[in-house]
Design an enzyme around this catalytic site. Structure first.
Site, PDB file in Angstrom:
ATOM      1  N   ASP A  72       0.798  -1.087  -0.004  1.00 36.24           N
ATOM      2  CA  ASP A  72       0.094  -0.105   0.145  1.00 36.24           C
ATOM      3  C   ASP A  72       1.028   1.000  -0.002  1.00 36.24           C
ATOM      4  OD1 ASP A  72      -2.531   1.704   0.509  1.00 36.24           O
ATOM      5  OD2 ASP A  72      -1.473   2.087   2.443  1.00 36.24           O
ATOM      6  N   GLY A 119     -10.361   9.771  -1.964  1.00 35.56           N
ATOM      7  CA  GLY A 119     -10.777  11.181  -1.877  1.00 35.56           C
ATOM      8  C   GLY A 119     -11.929  11.985  -2.122  1.00 35.56           C
ATOM      9  N   HIS A 136     -11.064  17.969  -5.581  1.00 36.67           N
ATOM     10  CA  HIS A 136      -9.803  16.867  -5.676  1.00 36.67           C
ATOM     11  C   HIS A 136      -9.015  17.290  -6.333  1.00 36.67           C
ATOM     12  CE1 HIS A 136      -8.231  12.954  -6.050  1.00 36.67           C
ATOM     13  NE2 HIS A 136      -8.702  12.569  -5.116  1.00 36.67           N
ATOM     14  N   ARG A 137      -9.173  17.996  -7.677  1.00 37.76           N
ATOM     15  CA  ARG A 137      -8.081  18.317  -8.462  1.00 37.76           C
ATOM     16  C   ARG A 137      -7.168  19.459  -7.585  1.00 37.76           C
ATOM     17  NH1 ARG A 137     -12.129  18.535 -12.333  1.00 37.76           N
ATOM     18  NH2 ARG A 137     -12.546  20.479 -12.080  1.00 37.76           N
ATOM     19  N   GLU A 163     -14.651  10.115  -2.380  1.00 35.14           N
ATOM     20  CA  GLU A 163     -15.553   9.465  -1.781  1.00 35.14           C
ATOM     21  C   GLU A 163     -15.776  10.171  -0.241  1.00 35.14           C
ATOM     22  OE1 GLU A 163     -14.391   6.243  -4.481  1.00 35.14           O
ATOM     23  OE2 GLU A 163     -13.421   8.159  -3.342  1.00 35.14           O
ATOM     24  N   ARG A 164     -14.399  10.819   0.242  1.00 34.57           N
ATOM     25  CA  ARG A 164     -14.520  11.559   1.397  1.00 34.57           C
ATOM     26  C   ARG A 164     -15.017  12.829   1.420  1.00 34.57           C
ATOM     27  NH1 ARG A 164      -8.368  10.282   1.601  1.00 34.57           N
ATOM     28  NH2 ARG A 164      -9.044   7.769   1.613  1.00 34.57           N
ATOM     29  N   ASP A 174      -0.504   5.144   0.728  1.00 31.02           N
ATOM     30  CA  ASP A 174      -0.767   6.209   1.805  1.00 31.02           C
ATOM     31  C   ASP A 174      -0.858   5.740   3.149  1.00 31.02           C
ATOM     32  OD1 ASP A 174      -1.389   8.149  -0.044  1.00 31.02           O
ATOM     33  OD2 ASP A 174      -3.155   7.557  -0.464  1.00 31.02           O
TER      34      ASP A 174
END
Length: 261
Positions: free
Chosen positions: A9, A53, A87-88, A55-56, A11
């Site tokens: 993984d 992200g 998000h961008r 989804e968050r 993060d």
């Protein structure tokens, strides 16, 4: 079975990208848009239970109904586009942080990658993050010789279901041409552990400040970090024998124990 590959993984596992990168980058994005809220660390840890992200952000809008100030009309008009815009922006701020050297690898990561490479063990990255987010970490946090050791990357935008679903791990295994019984997953969270176990993979969890209180039942081993000289490992579950940090041999033993258990 011989250990053929390690599936990492990213993060929280390779680097503290959440605390040092994503979390402050979200708040920079909110600040740049002029919205009157910021995510504190406790809230962010709660939001990390969402598998990505976008989804968050969507969950925050739906569950917390925040005041959006000058962005209210844009969200009402097209919430999907607004979420994508945030998000961008977050990804751009995150890239800046990584490029500035603000997100170093966690203890033992570089050492383990080098040792695994030298032992002929293949390696893959398996992450819910998009390539837009992954690439800066791979470019700036990993040295070129470490990046070249990573054979396969399976990223979040490539699958219909992210972790805790096993689909990303299944994709990585397919690309490696290996069976779960030949690999070990290295994760940092209960969500990642659930994905690995659902893919029938043995798993080691290296905890961090955001995940240390999560439930890691099912992990073959739980450690404070991968460890290195001057920074030995605390072992919370499992057995590393007389080793002082996680080595390819430790992972091979973990795999053997999972097959015999």
């Amino acid at each position: 079975m011989t250990l053929e590959a390690i599936l990492f993984d990213v993060d929280g596992t390779l680097a503290d990208t959440e605390g040092l990168g994503h979390h402050p980058a979200y708040n920079q994005a909110f600040d740049s848009l002029g919205v009157p809220f910021r995510w504190d660390r406790d809230l962010y840890r709660t939001l990390l239970q969402q598998p990505g992200g976008r989804e968050r952000i969507r969950h925050y809008l739906d569950a917390y109904d925040p005041e959006l100030g000058p962005e209210s009309a844009a969200v009402a008009r097209d919430p999907d586009e607004w979420i994508a815009k945030v998000h961008r922006l977050k990804s751009d701020f995150f890239r800046d942080r990584v490029a500035a050297g603000q997100i170093p690898l966690r203890a033992g990561v570089a050492r383990l990658i080098c040792e695994a490479r030298d032992a002929g063990i293949r390696m893959a990255i398996v992450s819910n993050a998009s390539r837009r987010t992954l690439d800066p970490v791979l470019e700036h946090s990993l040295r070129p010789e470490l990046r070249s050791a990573i054979e396969v990357i399976a990223s979040g935008e490539e699958v219909m279901h992210k972790k805790p679903h096993p689909m990303l791990y299944q994709l990585a295994l397919k690309r490696l041409g290996l069976k779960p019984s030949q690999c070990v997953a290295v994760e940092d969270s209960a969500m990642g552990l659930a994905a690995a176990r659902a893919a029938d993979l043995a798993a080691l969890v290296t905890i961090n400040e955001d995940t240390r209180d999560q439930n890691f039942a099912g992990a073959g081993m739980v450690v404070s970090s991968l460890g290195e000289p001057g920074d030995p490992v605390w072992v919370y579950r499992g057995d590393i024998g007389d080793a002082r940090w996680v080595t390819p041999k430790v992972l091979a033993n973990l795999l053997a124990q999972s097959q015999s258990g």
